[in-house]
Motif scaffolding. Structure first.
Motif, PDB file in Angstrom:
ATOM      1  N   ILE A 162      34.795  60.090  36.786  1.00 16.65           N
ATOM      2  CA  ILE A 162      34.129  58.882  35.991  1.00 16.65           C
ATOM      3  C   ILE A 162      33.712  57.875  36.825  1.00 16.65           C
ATOM      4  O   ILE A 162      34.603  57.197  37.373  1.00 16.65           O
ATOM      5  CB  ILE A 162      34.791  58.489  34.636  1.00 16.65           C
ATOM      6  CG1 ILE A 162      35.102  59.877  33.851  1.00 16.65           C
ATOM      7  CG2 ILE A 162      33.955  57.395  33.902  1.00 16.65           C
ATOM      8  CD1 ILE A 162      36.091  59.311  32.598  1.00 16.65           C
ATOM      9  N   ARG A 163      32.285  57.545  36.942  1.00 14.09           N
ATOM     10  CA  ARG A 163      31.844  56.401  37.558  1.00 14.09           C
ATOM     11  C   ARG A 163      31.833  55.313  36.657  1.00 14.09           C
ATOM     12  O   ARG A 163      31.006  55.343  35.606  1.00 14.09           O
ATOM     13  CB  ARG A 163      30.488  56.652  38.397  1.00 14.09           C
ATOM     14  CG  ARG A 163      30.161  55.508  39.204  1.00 14.09           C
ATOM     15  CD  ARG A 163      28.663  55.857  39.604  1.00 14.09           C
ATOM     16  NE  ARG A 163      28.160  54.900  40.537  1.00 14.09           N
ATOM     17  CZ  ARG A 163      27.516  53.948  40.266  1.00 14.09           C
ATOM     18  NH1 ARG A 163      27.284  53.508  38.993  1.00 14.09           N
ATOM     19  NH2 ARG A 163      26.814  53.082  41.204  1.00 14.09           N
ATOM     20  N   VAL A 164      32.343  54.247  36.974  1.00 10.89           N
ATOM     21  CA  VAL A 164      32.116  53.026  35.891  1.00 10.89           C
ATOM     22  C   VAL A 164      31.450  51.665  36.797  1.00 10.89           C
ATOM     23  O   VAL A 164      32.127  51.500  37.754  1.00 10.89           O
ATOM     24  CB  VAL A 164      33.435  52.572  35.329  1.00 10.89           C
ATOM     25  CG1 VAL A 164      33.419  51.400  34.453  1.00 10.89           C
ATOM     26  CG2 VAL A 164      34.217  53.679  34.528  1.00 10.89           C
ATOM     27  N   SER A 165      30.674  51.162  36.269  1.00  9.88           N
ATOM     28  CA  SER A 165      29.966  50.100  36.632  1.00  9.88           C
ATOM     29  C   SER A 165      30.526  48.683  35.697  1.00  9.88           C
ATOM     30  O   SER A 165      30.153  48.920  34.494  1.00  9.88           O
ATOM     31  CB  SER A 165      28.466  50.020  36.822  1.00  9.88           C
ATOM     32  OG  SER A 165      27.926  51.112  37.561  1.00  9.88           O
ATOM     33  N   GLY A 166      30.876  47.627  36.278  1.00  7.72           N
ATOM     34  CA  GLY A 166      31.376  46.722  35.421  1.00  7.72           C
ATOM     35  C   GLY A 166      31.535  45.351  36.059  1.00  7.72           C
ATOM     36  O   GLY A 166      31.478  45.390  37.506  1.00  7.72           O
ATOM     37  N   TYR A 167      31.791  44.486  35.377  1.00 12.76           N
ATOM     38  CA  TYR A 167      32.143  43.025  35.736  1.00 12.76           C
ATOM     39  C   TYR A 167      33.526  42.480  35.455  1.00 12.76           C
ATOM     40  O   TYR A 167      33.862  42.843  34.228  1.00 12.76           O
ATOM     41  CB  TYR A 167      31.240  42.154  35.214  1.00 12.76           C
ATOM     42  CG  TYR A 167      29.725  42.232  35.851  1.00 12.76           C
ATOM     43  CD1 TYR A 167      29.444  41.597  36.979  1.00 12.76           C
ATOM     44  CD2 TYR A 167      28.974  42.771  35.045  1.00 12.76           C
ATOM     45  CE1 TYR A 167      27.985  41.735  37.336  1.00 12.76           C
ATOM     46  CE2 TYR A 167      27.689  42.991  35.344  1.00 12.76           C
ATOM     47  CZ  TYR A 167      26.935  42.637  36.725  1.00 12.76           C
ATOM     48  OH  TYR A 167      25.858  42.960  37.088  1.00 12.76           O
ATOM     49  N   TYR A 168      34.069  41.858  36.532  1.00  9.77           N
ATOM     50  CA  TYR A 168      35.533  41.311  36.087  1.00  9.77           C
ATOM     51  C   TYR A 168      35.725  40.386  34.827  1.00  9.77           C
ATOM     52  O   TYR A 168      36.553  40.564  34.146  1.00  9.77           O
ATOM     53  CB  TYR A 168      36.300  40.657  37.348  1.00  9.77           C
ATOM     54  CG  TYR A 168      35.936  39.537  37.546  1.00  9.77           C
ATOM     55  CD1 TYR A 168      36.586  38.202  37.175  1.00  9.77           C
ATOM     56  CD2 TYR A 168      34.683  38.906  38.076  1.00  9.77           C
ATOM     57  CE1 TYR A 168      36.361  36.870  37.210  1.00  9.77           C
ATOM     58  CE2 TYR A 168      34.339  37.535  38.316  1.00  9.77           C
ATOM     59  CZ  TYR A 168      34.744  36.761  37.934  1.00  9.77           C
ATOM     60  OH  TYR A 168      34.691  35.218  37.994  1.00  9.77           O
ATOM     61  N   ALA A 169      34.644  39.490  34.655  1.00  9.39           N
ATOM     62  CA  ALA A 169      34.694  38.632  33.595  1.00  9.39           C
ATOM     63  C   ALA A 169      34.512  39.379  32.206  1.00  9.39           C
ATOM     64  O   ALA A 169      34.993  38.723  31.219  1.00  9.39           O
ATOM     65  CB  ALA A 169      33.363  37.993  33.757  1.00  9.39           C
ATOM     66  N   TYR A 170      34.275  40.728  32.055  1.00  9.35           N
ATOM     67  CA  TYR A 170      33.920  41.410  31.023  1.00  9.35           C
ATOM     68  C   TYR A 170      35.158  42.470  30.644  1.00  9.35           C
ATOM     69  O   TYR A 170      34.747  43.598  30.037  1.00  9.35           O
ATOM     70  CB  TYR A 170      32.800  41.971  30.571  1.00  9.35           C
ATOM     71  CG  TYR A 170      31.531  40.962  31.020  1.00  9.35           C
ATOM     72  CD1 TYR A 170      31.764  39.421  30.216  1.00  9.35           C
ATOM     73  CD2 TYR A 170      30.862  41.058  32.036  1.00  9.35           C
ATOM     74  CE1 TYR A 170      30.718  38.695  30.503  1.00  9.35           C
ATOM     75  CE2 TYR A 170      29.572  39.857  32.117  1.00  9.35           C
ATOM     76  CZ  TYR A 170      29.668  38.849  31.606  1.00  9.35           C
ATOM     77  OH  TYR A 170      28.912  37.734  31.819  1.00  9.35           O
ATOM     78  N   ARG A 173      33.282  33.291  33.102  1.00  9.14           N
ATOM     79  CA  ARG A 173      34.533  33.923  32.552  1.00  9.14           C
ATOM     80  C   ARG A 173      35.432  32.733  31.774  1.00  9.14           C
ATOM     81  O   ARG A 173      35.703  32.822  30.686  1.00  9.14           O
ATOM     82  CB  ARG A 173      35.349  34.812  33.392  1.00  9.14           C
ATOM     83  CG  ARG A 173      36.551  35.299  32.618  1.00  9.14           C
ATOM     84  CD  ARG A 173      37.258  36.136  33.679  1.00  9.14           C
ATOM     85  NE  ARG A 173      38.237  36.895  32.929  1.00  9.14           N
ATOM     86  CZ  ARG A 173      39.302  37.675  33.564  1.00  9.14           C
ATOM     87  NH1 ARG A 173      39.047  38.122  34.812  1.00  9.14           N
ATOM     88  NH2 ARG A 173      40.351  38.020  32.827  1.00  9.14           N
ATOM     89  N   ASP A 174      35.728  31.764  32.651  1.00  4.47           N
ATOM     90  CA  ASP A 174      36.612  30.723  32.463  1.00  4.47           C
ATOM     91  C   ASP A 174      35.848  29.818  31.061  1.00  4.47           C
ATOM     92  O   ASP A 174      36.506  29.587  30.325  1.00  4.47           O
ATOM     93  CB  ASP A 174      36.799  29.789  33.458  1.00  4.47           C
ATOM     94  CG  ASP A 174      37.607  30.342  34.580  1.00  4.47           C
ATOM     95  OD1 ASP A 174      38.385  31.142  34.194  1.00  4.47           O
ATOM     96  OD2 ASP A 174      37.696  30.110  35.708  1.00  4.47           O
TER      97      ASP A 174
END
Length: 606
Positions: free
Chosen positions: A123-131, A273-274
């Motif tokens: 499984i390839r996952v694209s994402g952002y640490y903020a979400y 994110r903050d």
């Protein structure tokens, strides 16, 4: 924000994860670390945004059977392969990236695709640490139970939110229309604004693209602003629903909301994110404050509906408090209550507002019925009063007619009688029959004038010159018999048409002035001017007799029946009347403002 779904069964095999860049199409050869599924990669790589590959392996003993694959969620977008065969790929793996975070996935793994022994799920996952980038629970097993579990999850995550969106938007539009029709009902307007903001926030749960924005960060900032706006509008709704206005506190609240919204929209991505966490805590603080104020006001002096609604608001606040703890990862869970509680709160508020509207409508209808009853009573009283007033006006009209007839008889027929009596007294011997007959005819003509003018029904039947002609003839004859000269100067009155009553008043003032000059002045010459000039009618009678006594020489005649009659007629005409003597000349001057419809040609007459 993670989806509203309980944890699934732990992965039965092994799981590894490795990072790679955004454009990688194949997993890396090294860098793999063991992980547990479900997995939030912030645990392994804090602050990392990009692509993470998950390699999950499990064993099958015996002949492979068709199985189902159920992935609760992956955040944000991904590609799924089994044993090197790609089974599913999201449309966009880079910005503008597919937002598939709230979509449960179910795939059928046919028996030919599976191997006896070891199998691999990539499984390839694209994402952002903020979400909260993550791979949710992954389950492999009998197809039907997993399919039913995925359908139930989809119902909760998507269909329920679509239903909530439809209900919220419909209720918002409905109460917006009510507010537009009744602007004084501010609670309806704030409820509509509250629903609009909530729709903007709830779209986050069903939208799979960041449209109309080109980046998830921008989309997330706007969603956070919609969330805090929702709580601001909710606070205003509660205050107006409870009949409260706190201008300074409301202004301070909106100033803080505006500042937070501006910072959220302008802050760099590294601090977003903050800032979203700050917005979440600020919204929750406002939510709890609003719920506390609502409960306090409702239970202190509210009605039953307001108290029940305040308890609903309190329950909603508690549910959102739980969701806040999950959102900020203070509670290690990914089950959110707002999806279930907020639709109930929305419908409850709408029903309460509708019930309040119905109650107000009933009160208005009752008030209208009472008003109609009072209006009917007032109409009956008014009808009775008008009938009495009509009788009084008829009586006054009769009395007025009698007074007018008395004045006319005094000024006209009375003046002629006095003149004829004076003629008889001054004449020695018998008068010729023709002269006596002329006197009687003159009195007859004057009486006919009174009758004709009193019975006239139409405005301006005769011009002023036509009405004046008989009087001019008789008075000229009378003055001539007694060796008195009378000179007439008439100008622009041959086509002047006045109301009958006004014409009679003018002629009677003229007749009274001539009669007074004849009876009292001992004058040798009388000059009469009757002219229309500059929108006025000018009447002037001047004699060269003995003048008026000092007591009577005043601008406002008040002595004697004749002078009082002249003054009364001048007042009816709205005219200016003056009587005075100076240097052996006595002058009666009348100025009448002519009506605008007194049309006629201005032909001089001498």
């Amino acid at each position: 924000m993670p989806p509203a779904q309980a944890q699934g069964q732990p992965w039965p095999g092994t799981a590894e994860a490795a990072r790679s860049d955004w454009d990688a199409q194949q997993p890396p050869d090294n860098g793999w670390v063991p992980v547990k599924v479900p997995n939030d990669w912030n645990q392994q790589w804090p602050g990392y945004s990009g692509v993470v590959w998950y390699r999950l392996r499990w064993d099958i003993s015996g002949e492979p059977q068709t199985q189902g694959l159920y992935i609760h969620y992956l955040m944000q977008a991904g590609v799924i392969s089994v044993n090197g065969v790609e089974l599913q790929r999201d449309p966009y793996l880079t910005e503008p990236m597919t937002r598939a975070w709230n979509t449960p996935r179910y795939l059928v793994l046919p028996a030919p695709l599976l191997h006896s022994g070891s199998n691999e799920l990539l499984i390839r996952v694209s994402g952002y640490y903020a979400y909260q980038p993550a791979l949710g629970p992954v389950e492999i097993g009998a197809p039907e139970p997993l399919r039913m579990a995925q359908q139930h999850s989809y119902l909760v995550r998507h269909n329920l939110n679509w239903l909530h969106l439809g209900v919220g938007a419909t209720l918002g539009c409905f109460f917006l229309v009510l507010w537009l029709m009744r602007r004084q009902e501010a609670a309806y307007g704030w409820y509509a604004a509250r629903q609009a903001a909530w729709v903007g926030f709830t779209v986050n749960f069903v939208s799979t693209t960041p449209w109309p924005f080109n980046h998830i960060n921008t989309y997330a900032a706007v969603v956070s602003v919609a969330y805090v706006l929702y709580h601001g509008c909710n606070a205003m709704f509660v205050l107006r629903f409870m009949g409260r206005r706190w201008p300074r506190r409301e202004a301070a609240m909106w100033l803080i909301i505006a500042a937070l919204a501006a910072i959220t929209l302008l802050v760099p991505d590294a601090q977003l994110r903050d800032m979203r966490n700050v917005m979440a805590w600020a919204s929750s603080a406002l939510l709890f404050t609003t719920a506390g104020v609502f409960v306090g006001l409702a239970w202190r002096n509210g009605n039953q509906a307001q108290r029940l609604l305040s308890l609903t608001a309190l329950a909603s606040a508690l549910a959102m408090a739980h969701d806040l703890l999950v959102f900020t990862r203070i509670v290690d869970d990914n089950f959110y209550l707002a999806t279930y509680t907020e639709p109930l709160a929305t419908v409850g508020i709408a029903l309460t507002l509708a019930w309040t509207f119905v109650q107000n409508t009933r009160r208005i209808e009752s008030f209208n019925d009472e008003m109609q009853h009072h209006v009917a009573e007032a109409r009956a009283e008014l009808t009775e009063s008008l009938a009495g007033r009509h009788e009084l006006e008829l009586l006054q009209a009769r009395l007025g007619e009698r007074v007018n007839i008395a004045h006319d008889l005094h000024d006209g027929l009375g003046g002629m009688l006095i003149g004829n009596i004076t003629t008889l007294e001054r004449t020695r011997g018998s008068l010729p029959p023709d002269q006596v007959l002329g006197m009687l005819r003159g009195m007859r003509d004057d009486l006919r004038l009174i009758i004709d003018l009193a019975s006239a029904q139409h405005y301006g039947e005769l011009s002023l010159a036509e009405l004046l002609a008989p009087m001019r003839y008789r008075m000229s004859q009378l003055f001539e018999v007694h060796d008195m000269e009378v000179h007439w100067q008439l100008s622009h009155i041959d086509q002047l048409h006045l109301p009958t009553s006004a014409s009679l008043d003018v002629l009677r003032i003229l007749q009274e002035a001539l009669t007074n000059a004849f009876k009292h002045s001992h004058a040798k010459r009388v000059d009469v001017v009757l002219a229309r000039e500059a929108g006025q009618l000018l009447l002037q009678v001047q004699d060269n007799g003995v003048g008026l006594p000092a007591a009577k020489a005043a601008n406002t005649p008040t002595h004697g029946t004749g002078l009082r009659s002249m003054q009364a007629r001048a007042q009816r005409l709205g005219a200016q009347l003056s009587v005075g003597s100076q240097g052996g000349l006595t002058t009666v001057l009348l100025r009448v403002t002519l009506p605008t419809d007194a049309e006629g040609a201005e032909t001089p007459e001498a």
